[in-house]
Design a protein around this motif. Structure first.
Motif, PDB file in Angstrom:
ATOM      1  N   ILE A   1       3.196  -1.326   3.008  1.00  0.00           N
ATOM      2  CA  ILE A   1       4.524  -0.757   3.265  1.00  0.00           C
ATOM      3  C   ILE A   1       5.126  -0.126   2.008  1.00  0.00           C
ATOM      4  O   ILE A   1       6.282   0.257   2.001  1.00  0.00           O
ATOM      5  CB  ILE A   1       5.508  -1.786   3.871  1.00  0.00           C
ATOM      6  CG1 ILE A   1       5.593  -3.043   3.017  1.00  0.00           C
ATOM      7  CG2 ILE A   1       5.159  -2.141   5.276  1.00  0.00           C
ATOM      8  CD1 ILE A   1       6.470  -4.112   3.606  1.00  0.00           C
TER       9      ILE A   1
ATOM     10  N   MET B   1       8.728 -10.360  12.090  1.00  0.00           N
ATOM     11  CA  MET B   1       7.557 -11.225  12.236  1.00  0.00           C
ATOM     12  C   MET B   1       7.889 -12.705  12.299  1.00  0.00           C
ATOM     13  O   MET B   1       7.528 -13.471  11.412  1.00  0.00           O
ATOM     14  CB  MET B   1       6.611 -10.955  11.078  1.00  0.00           C
ATOM     15  CG  MET B   1       6.133  -9.523  11.070  1.00  0.00           C
ATOM     16  SD  MET B   1       5.251  -9.257   9.547  1.00  0.00           S
ATOM     17  CE  MET B   1       5.242  -7.498   9.431  1.00  0.00           C
TER      18      MET B   1
ATOM     19  N   ALA C   1      13.939  -2.571   6.755  1.00  0.00           N
ATOM     20  CA  ALA C   1      12.834  -3.011   7.611  1.00  0.00           C
ATOM     21  C   ALA C   1      11.659  -2.048   7.455  1.00  0.00           C
ATOM     22  O   ALA C   1      11.830  -0.827   7.551  1.00  0.00           O
ATOM     23  CB  ALA C   1      13.305  -3.062   9.058  1.00  0.00           C
TER      24      ALA C   1
ATOM     25  N   ARG D   1       2.547  -5.723   0.867  1.00  0.00           N
ATOM     26  CA  ARG D   1       3.352  -4.936  -0.071  1.00  0.00           C
ATOM     27  C   ARG D   1       2.755  -3.557  -0.312  1.00  0.00           C
ATOM     28  O   ARG D   1       3.462  -2.562  -0.398  1.00  0.00           O
ATOM     29  CB  ARG D   1       3.459  -5.696  -1.401  1.00  0.00           C
ATOM     30  CG  ARG D   1       4.850  -5.753  -1.882  1.00  0.00           C
ATOM     31  CD  ARG D   1       5.090  -6.350  -3.199  1.00  0.00           C
ATOM     32  NE  ARG D   1       6.191  -5.614  -3.776  1.00  0.00           N
ATOM     33  CZ  ARG D   1       7.453  -5.760  -3.397  1.00  0.00           C
ATOM     34  NH1 ARG D   1       7.787  -6.625  -2.479  1.00  0.00           N
ATOM     35  NH2 ARG D   1       8.397  -5.030  -3.945  1.00  0.00           N
TER      36      ARG D   1
ATOM     37  N   LEU E   1      13.310 -13.588   1.588  1.00  0.00           N
ATOM     38  CA  LEU E   1      12.661 -12.481   2.308  1.00  0.00           C
ATOM     39  C   LEU E   1      13.400 -12.245   3.619  1.00  0.00           C
ATOM     40  O   LEU E   1      13.522 -13.164   4.438  1.00  0.00           O
ATOM     41  CB  LEU E   1      11.195 -12.835   2.630  1.00  0.00           C
ATOM     42  CG  LEU E   1      10.461 -11.857   3.553  1.00  0.00           C
ATOM     43  CD1 LEU E   1      10.228 -10.516   2.847  1.00  0.00           C
ATOM     44  CD2 LEU E   1       9.128 -12.432   4.022  1.00  0.00           C
TER      45      LEU E   1
HETATM   46  C1  LIG Z   1      16.130  -5.948   8.406  1.00  0.00           C
HETATM   47  C2  LIG Z   1      14.851  -6.230   7.658  1.00  0.00           C
HETATM   48  C3  LIG Z   1      13.792  -6.846   8.305  1.00  0.00           C
HETATM   49  C4  LIG Z   1      12.609  -7.134   7.606  1.00  0.00           C
HETATM   50  N1  LIG Z   1      11.604  -7.796   8.264  1.00  0.00           N
HETATM   51  C5  LIG Z   1      10.464  -8.122   7.583  1.00  0.00           C
HETATM   52  C6  LIG Z   1       9.431  -8.867   8.239  1.00  0.00           C
HETATM   53  O1  LIG Z   1       9.540  -9.222   9.425  1.00  0.00           O
HETATM   54  N2  LIG Z   1       8.325  -9.183   7.514  1.00  0.00           N
HETATM   55  C7  LIG Z   1       8.185  -8.812   6.194  1.00  0.00           C
HETATM   56  O2  LIG Z   1       7.163  -9.133   5.578  1.00  0.00           O
HETATM   57  N3  LIG Z   1       9.165  -8.109   5.545  1.00  0.00           N
HETATM   58  C8  LIG Z   1      10.289  -7.765   6.208  1.00  0.00           C
HETATM   59  N4  LIG Z   1      11.303  -7.084   5.558  1.00  0.00           N
HETATM   60  C9  LIG Z   1      11.185  -6.773   4.119  1.00  0.00           C
HETATM   61  C10 LIG Z   1      10.877  -5.298   3.849  1.00  0.00           C
HETATM   62  O3  LIG Z   1       9.541  -5.012   4.176  1.00  0.00           O
HETATM   63  C11 LIG Z   1      11.166  -4.989   2.364  1.00  0.00           C
HETATM   64  O4  LIG Z   1      12.541  -5.136   2.138  1.00  0.00           O
HETATM   65  C12 LIG Z   1      10.748  -3.596   1.938  1.00  0.00           C
HETATM   66  O5  LIG Z   1       9.355  -3.431   2.059  1.00  0.00           O
HETATM   67  C13 LIG Z   1      11.127  -3.283   0.475  1.00  0.00           C
HETATM   68  O6  LIG Z   1      10.571  -4.208  -0.425  1.00  0.00           O
HETATM   69  P1  LIG Z   1      11.512  -5.089  -1.358  1.00  0.00           P
HETATM   70  O7  LIG Z   1      12.388  -5.923  -0.450  1.00  0.00           O
HETATM   71  O8  LIG Z   1      10.584  -5.934  -2.173  1.00  0.00           O
HETATM   72  O9  LIG Z   1      12.344  -4.166  -2.194  1.00  0.00           O
HETATM   73  C14 LIG Z   1      12.477  -6.769   6.240  1.00  0.00           C
HETATM   74  C15 LIG Z   1      13.559  -6.144   5.595  1.00  0.00           C
HETATM   75  C16 LIG Z   1      14.739  -5.888   6.289  1.00  0.00           C
HETATM   76  C17 LIG Z   1      15.887  -5.258   5.571  1.00  0.00           C
END
Ligand SMILES: Cc1cc2nc3c(=O)[nH]c(=O)nc-3n(C[C@H](O)[C@H](O)[C@H](O)COP(=O)(O)O)c2cc1C
Length: 276
Positions: A154, A114, A197, A151, A109
């Motif tokens: 977002i 966070m 993000a 999930r 992840l």
């Molecule tokens: C740079 C970056 C920072 C992220 N930071 C968080 C975070 O702090 N907490 C979290 O739950 N998900 C975080 N994510 C995950 C995203 O929410 C996630 O990639 C997006 O919702 C798409 O879902 P998937 O990765 O399952 O395709 C981050 C993703 C990226 C690329």
């Protein structure tokens, strides 16, 4: 790696089973191998791995990922200069590690927002930052309530339409996915599924016959208090996915013009990928 791009998703609930010695060594081996790799903008990353319980005990700090990740035990991350271009390189290089771990069926992840970044302060020099970290573990069958709520909130499974993200020759002409597509269009699918993000998907790409120009359409007022440009990381991830597609088809290319310029208030030019 294309398989990994297509199957990767964010894992927020891990199995209680500890990461095996073999898999720990795999993470160590990958990060060690990437020690000297540089991103398209010339920056490398100082990678590290850590056992969260041990780290917290030794340093008397809390990493603060418990709300986001359930049963996260083993993490990796990296230290890099805090500049716009370095953030893009971080996105590009970190995503390569994520994809390699995905290939080995390990859950990950991106965590950029966070966690308690101060807990890692001891490792960094002035001007440096740990922009994001990731747990590495086995995916749990069961998903925590918080995981499911995050999930849903977002819309983690959804992506913007092709015609919103991608353009034909200029920004005035959205690319129609169902029409006769330009040769490079198939690689845009790899961009569309990229993590970003808060799933903001700020990447925009203008295609012509042999070049893909990447733009950042910034989300207004998003993540301003973070202290680094998290959407630049998203751009690096998008470039990474596109270039992996080209690499797998043995298409040679060059990433051109590193000087970021704006063509409209909200569209910032990032780089062109010129195929040969
Ligand atoms: C740079 C970056 C920072 C992220 N930071 C968080 C975070 O702090 N907490 C979290 O739950 N998900 C975080 N994510 C995950 C995203 O929410 C996630 O990639 C997006 O919702 C798409 O879902 P998937 O990765 O399952 O395709 C981050 C993703 C990226 C690329």
């Amino acid at each position: 790696m294309i398989d990994s791009i297509l199957k990767r998703k964010s894992i927020r609930t891990f199995d209680k089973q500890l990461l095996s010695e073999k898999d720990r060594n795999l993470v160590k081996e990958i990060t060690a191998r990437m020690k000297n790799d540089v991103g398209p903008f010339g920056n490398s990353v100082k990678w590290f791995v850590f056992d969260v319980e041990q780290y917290e005990k030794e340093k008397a700090v809390k990493l603060g990922t418990y709300g986001t990740v359930k049963n996260g035990q083993f993490f990796f991350g990296g230290i890099i200069k805090n500049t716009f271009e370095a953030m893009m390189d971080y996105g590009y290089l970190f995503e390569k590690i994520i994809l390699e771990l995905t290939h080995h069926n390990l859950g990950t992840l991106w965590i950029g927002g966070m966690f308690n970044r101060n807990a890692l302060d001891e490792m960094i020099l002035p001007g440096e930052i740990v922009p994001a970290i990731s747990p590495v573990g086995y995916t749990s069958e069961y998903r925590s309530l918080r995981d499911r709520l995050t999930r849903t909130a977002i819309k983690g499974n959804q992506r913007k339409a092709f015609s919103t993200l991608f353009f034909d020759n200029d920004l005035d002409h959205p690319l129609d996915e169902s029409k006769n597509l330009l040769p490079l269009a198939k690689y845009l699918k790899l961009v569309q599924v990229a993590p970003s993000a808060s799933n903001k998907q700020p990447w925009r790409v203008v295609l012509n016959d042999n070049q893909a120009d990447f733009y950042l359409e910034r989300t207004p007022n998003y993540a301003k208090s973070l202290g680094f440009d998290i959407q630049a990381i998203d751009m690096g991830i998008a470039l990474c996915h596109f270039c992996i597609g080209l690499d797998e088809d043995y298409v040679s290319y060059e990433i051109t013009n590193n000087k970021a310029t704006y063509i409209a208030d909200s569209f910032q030019f990032i780089a062109g990928v010129l195929t040969k």
